[in-house]
Design an enzyme around this catalytic site. Structure first.
Site, PDB file in Angstrom:
ATOM      1  CG  ASP A  59      35.541  26.467   9.742  1.00 55.10           C
ATOM      2  OD1 ASP A  59      35.863  26.290  10.911  1.00 55.10           O
ATOM      3  OD2 ASP A  59      34.552  25.850   9.310  1.00 55.10           O
ATOM      4  CD  GLU A 116      32.498  23.918  14.320  1.00 48.61           C
ATOM      5  OE1 GLU A 116      31.376  23.642  14.890  1.00 48.61           O
ATOM      6  OE2 GLU A 116      32.652  25.100  13.811  1.00 48.61           O
ATOM      7  CD  GLU A 117      31.436  27.930  11.982  1.00 49.76           C
ATOM      8  OE1 GLU A 117      30.268  27.610  12.375  1.00 49.76           O
ATOM      9  OE2 GLU A 117      32.034  28.561  13.046  1.00 49.76           O
TER      10      GLU A 117
END
Length: 426
Positions: free
Chosen positions: A81, A149-150
């Site tokens: 991402d 992930e962020e």
């Protein structure tokens, strides 16, 4: 095993992967919207004969499985991402993308400001190398591309969607990953034990009583309460945490009102907390709640503050034995460019969840893992900045100016994944 020989014989010409990297950089997708990255990864994995590709795991997540005889099963992971950042690098392949964030319905600029595009390109090239070199190793290789992930949701989502059950991902013996950081390109760092902080993010709504800006005595100003809270929160680290310990408390967003002559009814703060010890995490989170509630009560807020969780990243503790094995292999391969006792990452990761939630073959959960960094800053720029990423000369992750120099960054990242894998499958 002669790993240098394997790399020289089977590592592909990276020009193709440089093009893939530029394509990914120019076409990023926000968390939960990584469709382009997922399609690029899927297309490439399906071009490798014998790789079993399984898609749509926890959203846009996918895996490629290469079974190559008995021995260990190794999982290699890359995140996919991008971030809501307007790119200012000036690169010819800079992102011009804007898209509506499905999380809040707001259109935002999008940029790979954390290097996940480099992670994808490196993992694809490493997968190709290991696929071509199958006669040199035995075992099972899992190539995993993880979304979101962020916002700390991707690993959890893949697990919840049945990564190791419904989607039939083989149970790994070891889970490996890496992150490009603003250190000198060509360098690499490992460290046993604690390697990344835990992170908690949450939203706090502060309630007031709105009215005309000329009559503040008839209102309760939530902006003033919020301002007091922001200042007071900074005392947690400086006055409540042992100086030998570490913690960070950041108020990264404050929103209130729509006009300068109106006192708002409420203010919204978004808070991010980083800690490296479980007991410190508990202490800091408790202190934040205590301070916010007390400031609201002191200002006669008409309603208790509302706390809403946004995300939570786990602590990262690299397995000692696995990390020492990889560290030894890295020193042999990279020489003095490898730091075997590097500083921890300056951030947080949900990567450990892919290991800690693995159902072990003998019962229970949790398999060992190792995560390392590799540098992405141009050597001359790094030297000009005297290696100091804190003086604003060297763009850091999440900066609008962050873009790893393609080489030798990519070559280092590919070599690292291959060397680490062959340390266990050789």
């Amino acid at each position: 095993m002669d790993i240098p020989h394997i790399l020289s014989q089977y590592k592909p010409n990276l020009a193709r992967y440089e093009s893939i990297y530029k394509q990914l950089h120019a076409g990023p997708g926000l968390s939960l919207q990584e469709h382009h990255a997922a399609s690029v990864a899927e297309f490439h994995l399906k071009s490798l004969s014998g790789v079993d590709v399984r898609t749509h795991i926890g959203g846009t997540g996918l895996i490629g499985i290469l079974a190559n005889g008995p021995r260990k099963t190794i999982l290699l992971r890359a995140d996919t991402d991008a971030l809501p950042v307007k790119e200012l690098t000036g690169l010819p392949y800079a992102s011009q993308i804007k898209e509506v964030d499905i999380a809040d319905g707001i259109e935002k600029p999008v940029m790979h400001a954390c290097g996940h595009d480099m992670h994808i390109a490196c993992l694809l090239a490493a997968a190709t190398t290991l696929h071509s070199a199958q006669k040199e190793w035995k075992g099972t290789l899992i190539i995993l591309f993880q979304p979101n992930e962020e916002r700390a949701g991707g690993a959890k989502a893949m697990i919840a969607d049945g990564l190791y059950t419904r989607h039939g991902c083989p149970i790994p013996d070891i889970v490996l990953g890496q992150h490009v950081m603003p250190y000198q390109s060509g360098t690499i760092g490992t460290k046993p034990g604690p390697f990344a902080s835990a992170a908690n993010s949450f939203k706090v709504t502060i309630y007031g009583r709105g009215g005309h800006a000329s009559q503040p005595h008839r209102t309760i100003d939530p902006v003033l309460i919020a301002a007091s809270i922001i200042i007071r929160l900074q005392g947690i680290v400086s006055r409540e945490i042992d100086p030998k310990d570490s913690a960070v408390v950041t108020v990264g967003s404050i929103q209130a009102g729509m006009a300068e002559n109106i006192i708002a009814d409420f203010a919204v703060l978004k808070v991010n907390v980083r800690t490296i010890k479980p007991e410190t995490r508990t202490k800091v989170l408790s202190a934040i709640q205590r301070i916010i509630k007390a400031e609201c009560e002191a200002s006669a807020s008409p309603q208790a503050p509302l706390f809403e969780d946004i995300s939570s990243f786990p602590f990262m503790n690299n397995d000692d034995i696995v990390t020492k094995t990889i560290s030894s292999a890295f020193t042999k391969h990279f020489g003095e460019k490898h730091d075997s006792n590097s500083d921890p990452l300056g951030g947080s990761e949900d990567f450990p969840i892919l290991a800690t939630e693995v159902p072990k073959k003998d019962g229970g959960k949790d398999v060992p893992y190792c995560y390392w960094w590799f540098g992405g800053t141009d050597r001359e720029k790094y030297r000009d900045g005297e290696g100091n990423v804190d003086d604003n000369k060297i763009p850091i992750n999440h900066s609008a100016y962050f873009a790893p120099v393609i080489q030798p960054t990519m070559s280092t990242g590919v070599d690292a994944l291959v060397v680490a894998t062959l340390s266990f499958l050789g």
